[in-house]
Design an enzyme around this catalytic site. Structure first.
Site, PDB file in Angstrom:
ATOM      1  CB  CYS A 227      -0.979   0.002   1.160  1.00 56.34           C
ATOM      2  SG  CYS A 227      -0.220   0.159   2.812  1.00 56.34           S
TER       3      CYS A 227
ATOM      4  CG  HIS B   4      -4.374   0.345   4.202  1.00 54.02           C
ATOM      5  ND1 HIS B   4      -3.767  -0.340   3.173  1.00 54.02           N
ATOM      6  CD2 HIS B   4      -5.428   1.015   3.643  1.00 54.02           C
ATOM      7  CE1 HIS B   4      -4.433  -0.117   2.047  1.00 54.02           C
ATOM      8  NE2 HIS B   4      -5.426   0.709   2.305  1.00 54.02           N
TER       9      HIS B   4
ATOM     10  CG  ASP C  16      -6.884   1.916  -0.526  1.00 54.61           C
ATOM     11  OD1 ASP C  16      -5.786   1.672  -1.048  1.00 54.61           O
ATOM     12  OD2 ASP C  16      -7.246   1.416   0.559  1.00 54.61           O
TER      13      ASP C  16
END
Length: 281
Positions: free
Chosen positions: A74, A113, A128
């Site tokens: 991420c 995250h 995202d």
């Protein structure tokens, strides 16, 4: 990790993800880039497994994700995505969340995250491109208690304590994905979180092989020695991989990740026997 979005080579980035659409900072542009990025650049932790440092400065991200045509987790893929959006003139705030996917309610999780919100004339949107096997393939409006369609499963945001929880509808069940607040985060926050995620012995990224990428009509995941495809209707097929060479072949043919012999030796061979034993236990 750099905030200097003018350092990004947008032409190279768009060629990498196969995006040929408009570049004006609009909702349609955001949707197009989000979808193209998610379906092209895989989520993967191979460098972590080899003990190689995860570099978050923009030149390093471009070298790995664009030039070398690799993927990342991420902090890498979302950082590149955000740099491109900012270079186009989007108003982006980067956040950090606590993963709740498959976590017992009583388990406290750390802030590990990266995600972002994008402010547009139509309102605020959650974006995202870096959550493994459930990576979003499109942004959703930042509105609570409403269901929003994406190119894959529906999503919703709910209020959770002093913040929010993102959920995905899997069949008839709303599954928690992660929780976050709207406190803005910067490079120092991601450097620290990424260092823990990529080095701490308890981190799943240090222990397990995790590779994922969606296609238009399915999701593909590789977890240790198990390769799974799951159609958008929920039908899944899993193939057990019996050798390092089979894993490397799946990485090449299904995720476009080409490993050298040295890469296989560093990334896969030290872990393979343990992964296979774990599957059989």
């Amino acid at each position: 990790m750099s905030d200097e979005s003018d350092l990004i080579d947008l032409d190279a980035y768009f060629k990498r993800i196969g995006y040929e659409g408009a570049r004006a900072p609009t909702l349609e542009t955001l949707k197009g880039i989000h979808y193209a990025h998610a379906l092209t650049i895989p989520f993967e932790n191979l460098n972590v497994l080899a003990g190689r440092p995860v570099l978050l400065d923009l030149p390093s991200l471009q070298q790995k994700l664009i030039v070398e045509e690799r993927g990342g987790y991420c902090f890498e893929v979302n950082a590149l995505f955000v740099a491109a959006l900012r270079a186009l003139g989007f108003d982006v705030t980067t956040l950090i969340g606590r993963v709740r996917w498959k976590a017992p309610e009583e388990l406290e999780t750390n802030r590990s995250h990266m995600l972002s919100v994008v402010d547009l004339p139509e309102g605020r949107f959650l974006a995202d491109v870096g959550f493994g096997g459930l990576t979003m393939t499109g942004p959703i409006p930042f509105m609570t208690d409403s269901e929003f369609e994406t190119p894959h499963e529906p999503r919703r945001l709910i209020v959770q304590g002093a913040g929010f929880e993102l959920q995905a509808r899997l069949g008839e069940v709303w599954a928690p994905i992660y929780r976050f607040t709207l406190e803005a985060n910067g490079p120092a926050d991601y450097e620290q979180a990424s260092w823990f995620t990529s080095t701490h012995p308890s981190s799943i990224f240090v222990q397990f092989l995790i590779v994922a990428r969606p296609e238009a009509d399915r999701r593909k995941t590789l977890f240790n020695t198990e390769y799974t495809t799951r159609d958008t209707d929920g039908k899944a097929e899993t193939r057990q991989l019996e050798s390092v060479e089979e894993v490397a072949e799946v990485l090449a043919s299904h995720f476009d990740i080409l490993l050298s012999d040295a890469d296989k030796e560093a990334m896969l061979e030290p872990h393979f026997a343990g992964w296979k034993a774990m599957r059989q236990s």
